[in-house]
Design a protein around this motif. Structure first.
Motif, mmCIF file in Angstrom:
data_model
loop_
_atom_site.group_PDB
_atom_site.id
_atom_site.type_symbol
_atom_site.label_atom_id
_atom_site.label_comp_id
_atom_site.label_asym_id
_atom_site.label_seq_id
_atom_site.Cartn_x
_atom_site.Cartn_y
_atom_site.Cartn_z
ATOM 1 N N ALA A 414 0.833 -1.204 0.000
ATOM 2 C CA ALA A 414 0.000 0.000 0.000
ATOM 3 C C ALA A 414 0.867 1.254 0.000
ATOM 4 N N MET A 417 2.016 1.843 -3.646
ATOM 5 C CA MET A 417 0.903 2.245 -4.503
ATOM 6 C C MET A 417 0.407 3.648 -4.150
ATOM 7 N N GLN A 418 0.369 4.000 -2.853
ATOM 8 C CA GLN A 418 -0.036 5.351 -2.483
ATOM 9 C C GLN A 418 0.998 6.372 -2.949
ATOM 10 N N ALA A 421 0.396 6.906 -6.652
ATOM 11 C CA ALA A 421 -0.740 7.787 -6.927
ATOM 12 C C ALA A 421 -0.401 9.233 -6.599
ATOM 13 N N ASP A 422 0.319 9.444 -5.497
ATOM 14 C CA ASP A 422 0.681 10.808 -5.117
ATOM 15 C C ASP A 422 1.555 11.467 -6.173
ATOM 16 N N TYR A 468 -6.152 3.716 -5.409
ATOM 17 C CA TYR A 468 -5.407 4.687 -4.620
ATOM 18 C C TYR A 468 -5.550 6.060 -5.268
ATOM 19 N N GLU A 469 -6.125 6.980 -4.528
ATOM 20 C CA GLU A 469 -6.285 8.353 -4.994
ATOM 21 C C GLU A 469 -5.137 9.210 -4.444
ATOM 22 N N ARG A 471 -3.109 11.784 -2.409
ATOM 23 C CA ARG A 471 -3.373 12.381 -1.102
ATOM 24 C C ARG A 471 -2.544 13.641 -0.851
#
Length: 495
Positions: A414, A417-418, A421-422, A468-469, A471
């Protein structure tokens, strides 16, 4: 095993068609071979995995034992069939792409080790041919680099053996399974010997590499009848052939121009579909065949990060972590990388820089640096390289990606992947289906059984297991990417 009911083809039931029954899909990869028995209605009903151990040596050597590659295919396929407990209609095979070897076409016996795609020993040969670099890129869509098959093939011919044939590993595996001498168009496109427009062997490229007299395999569609095999039990046809990353692109449902996926395996590979005409990159990407079906090629743009899971393995071998499962546990213990910058160019930098001579850098270390900071910096470095590839894709396509579909073992992190996305500032959709490369091989195997089957009916229905959007704010993402580029620039200036 319990059927995987998450698997559904997008075209609904296909009962009564020739491709109705299960197929065996084998993905022969760098660090292992995965085999699935796939039914269009019941999903994955059998699976098995067999590890493969590449050997790393001085001078950028990366080799594998061909006997181990073949044994892994046979053992994984047989074990998956035993797990399923029922026969299959056909076999599909995905392959590593740029891994090559010389072998005797009369006996099938290997004459060299397999020279793995990560091997860099043909760098001097590429430097010698640098005057032809622009010509080769225009002809084949590929930059002149040891990553691709042709430099390795020429290196084998110059230094190891002039006997037999020298091909990518898929041709040898297919020959051992069926006696055929073929390669699919997408794999052929990874050699730097294929004319991108005609999808035929290029006489000019062969001349440049000194391979004009070579006997080369027939270039075939990804789906067809490529002989039969009894290697897994009762005789079945081999009806699907596709290089690994393009197989994943197909299984991810990225069949329309502009759709993209990234696979996080030994390396990370981002591919974007471009349709029925090649789009030669002006931003440092590879332009190549996605697949050819019914004689009609489809094309894609391709960007590579040489070290992803292999960078995690490197950190593991140093004893910093015990494995990929530690990424989230350790990385979540710190809020950021603590000023540490990691360019994980452990096997050089690929797209869009194409500097295989560079090596990784780890800077900003202090007495307060912890294992968690190193993990954060590694995830940041991998994700930043993928973001650079995505930026190049956007430049070539004339617009940014809106989402990125992802698969591969490292998507279980995670944290990674986060971070991805960031830095991309777009949603990252994680595949709900594991082993999408093998599922792509299953799709083309079904198409080979039934040429009238629509493409959309052969591929799994796309449903992400997680999205994952971003953040962080765009300005923060831009600053983090700028810091990474500065670290890369430092490497470039040092050489």
């Amino acid at each position: 095993m319990t059927p995987d009911h998450r698997y559904r083809t997008t075209g609904g039931p296909t009962a009564g068609r020739p491709a109705d029954g299960p197929v065996l899909a084998v993905d022969q990869g760098t660090s292992g071979t995965k085999a699935l028995v796939v039914c269009p209605e019941r999903g994955v009903i059998g699976s098995a995995a067999v590890p493969v151990t590449p050997r790393y040596g001085a001078g950028g050597a990366v080799e594998a034992d061909p006997a181990e590659l073949l044994a892994s295919v046979l053992d994984a396929g047989r074990a998956a069939l035993a797990d399923a407990g029922e026969p299959v209609r056909a076999v599909g095979l995905a392959n590593q792409g740029e891994t090559v070897l010389a072998w005797d076409p009369a006996t099938g016996e290997p004459l060299t080790d397999a020279i793995v795609w990560q091997d860099r020993r043909s760098e001097p040969l590429c430097a010698e041919l640098s005057d032809h670099a622009e010509e080769l890129t225009e002809l084949t869509g590929l930059p002149l680099d040891p990553y691709f098959a042709a430099p390795k093939m020429a290196w084998i011919r110059r230094g190891l053996t002039r006997e037999g044939v020298v091909t990518t590993s898929d041709s040898w595996l297919v020959h051992r399974l069926t006696g055929a001498f073929v390669t699919d168009a997408a794999t052929a496109g990874r050699t730097q010997l294929l004319d991108l427009d005609s999808v035929a062997w290029s006489r000019d490229a062969l001349d440049v590499f000194g391979l004009a007299d070579e006997r080369l395999p027939e270039v075939v569609d990804a789906a067809g009848h490529f002989g039969t095999t009894t290697a897994f039990g009762p005789e079945v046809p081999l009806t699907g052939l596709l290089v690994d990353q393009q197989a994943a692109l197909l299984a991810q449902g990225a069949v329309r121009p502009g759709e993209a996926k990234c696979t996080y395996g030994t390396g990370a590979f981002l591919l974007a579909q471009t349709g029925d005409r090649p789009r030669r990159s002006r931003a440092g990407l590879v332009s190549c065949v996605a697949w050819r079906l019914g004689g009609e090629p489809r094309y894609c743009l391709d960007g590579q990060v040489y070290a992803a899971a292999s960078a995690v393995r490197w950190l593991t071998d140093l004893g910093v972590i015990s494995g990929a499962a530690d990424l989230d546990r350790l990385g979540s213990g710190v809020p950021d990388a603590g000023g540490v910058s990691f360019v994980p160019a452990l096997a050089g930098l690929a797209a869009p820089w194409w500097r295989g001579d560079l090596r990784g850098s780890l800077t900003g270390l202090g007495l307060d640096t912890t294992a968690g900071h190193l993990v954060r910096a590694l995830c940041e470095g991998i994700a930043a390289q993928v973001a650079e590839v995505a930026s190049a894709v956007a430049a070539d396509l004339g617009g940014p990606l809106t989402t990125l579909r992802v698969d591969g073992g490292l998507t279980r992190s995670a944290l990674l992947m986060q971070t991805q996305a960031d830095l991309l500032q777009i949603p990252v959709e994680v595949s709900a289906l594991p082993d999408v490369t093998a599922l792509g091989a299953a799709a083309v195997a079904r198409l080979g059984l039934d040429p009238e089957l629509p493409l959309e009916a052969a591929v799994p229905e796309w449903k992400p297991s997680a999205v994952y959007e971003p953040r962080v704010r765009p300005d923060e993402a831009a600053q983090r990417l700028a810091d990474f580029r500065a670290a890369v620039d430092g490497l470039l200036e040092a050489r």
